[in-house]
Design a protein around this motif. Structure first.
Motif, short mmCIF file in Angstrom:
data_model
loop_
_atom_site.label_atom_id
_atom_site.label_comp_id
_atom_site.label_asym_id
_atom_site.label_seq_id
_atom_site.Cartn_x
_atom_site.Cartn_y
_atom_site.Cartn_z
N UNK A 74 122.00 -31.52 68.47
CA UNK A 74 120.89 -32.41 68.13
C UNK A 74 119.56 -31.64 68.11
N UNK A 75 119.37 -30.75 69.07
CA UNK A 75 118.15 -29.94 69.10
C UNK A 75 118.07 -29.01 67.90
N UNK A 76 119.19 -28.43 67.52
CA UNK A 76 119.19 -27.54 66.35
C UNK A 76 118.81 -28.32 65.09
N UNK A 77 119.31 -29.54 64.98
CA UNK A 77 118.96 -30.40 63.84
C UNK A 77 117.46 -30.68 63.85
N UNK A 78 116.94 -31.10 65.00
CA UNK A 78 115.51 -31.41 65.13
C UNK A 78 114.66 -30.18 64.78
N UNK A 79 115.04 -29.02 65.30
CA UNK A 79 114.28 -27.80 65.00
C UNK A 79 114.30 -27.48 63.50
N UNK A 80 115.44 -27.69 62.86
CA UNK A 80 115.54 -27.46 61.41
C UNK A 80 114.63 -28.43 60.65
N UNK A 81 114.57 -29.68 61.13
CA UNK A 81 113.68 -30.66 60.49
C UNK A 81 112.22 -30.21 60.65
N UNK A 82 111.85 -29.75 61.84
CA UNK A 82 110.48 -29.28 62.06
C UNK A 82 110.13 -28.09 61.16
N UNK A 83 111.12 -27.26 60.85
CA UNK A 83 110.90 -26.13 59.94
C UNK A 83 111.06 -26.54 58.48
#
Length: 108
Positions: A74-83
């Protein structure tokens, strides 16, 4: 004990009477949720994806074998969204989400 790294965001139990449901936060921003599924795995979904274009994205959810693995996904997904790198995203999606968040924070 798992060899997975520790999550980088804050995770806490969502409801007192649901010991296998957790919410993840980046500061005060709710970013994701994970919960145990009775068939033997952990479901995760990234929550911070309210954009006009999010229906065109790869789905921001999945399954994992452990709570920690689900939180990391979930964190990896969120970080990808932020980028602005999550599959299907365009820069306008991220800007819309940031604008909506600001509007919600400042509404009367």
């Amino acid at each position: 004990m798992t060899n997975l790294p520790k999550p980088k965001y804050t995770w806490r139990q969502t409801w007192e009477n649901h010991p296998k449901h957790f919410s993840g936060y980046d500061g005060s921003r709710l970013i994701a949720a994970i919960h145990w599924y009775h068939m033997g795995w952990w479901n995760w979904h990234m929550c911070w994806n309210r954009s006009k274009g999010s229906s065109k994205w790869k789905r921001p959810n999945g399954q994992a074998d452990s709570a920690r693995a689900a939180a990391l996904e979930a964190e990896a997904c969120y970080d990808a969204v932020l980028r602005c790198e999550w599959p299907g995203m365009v820069p306008e999606d991220l800007q819309y989400m940031l604008d909506q968040e600001e509007w919600m924070r400042n509404r009367p």
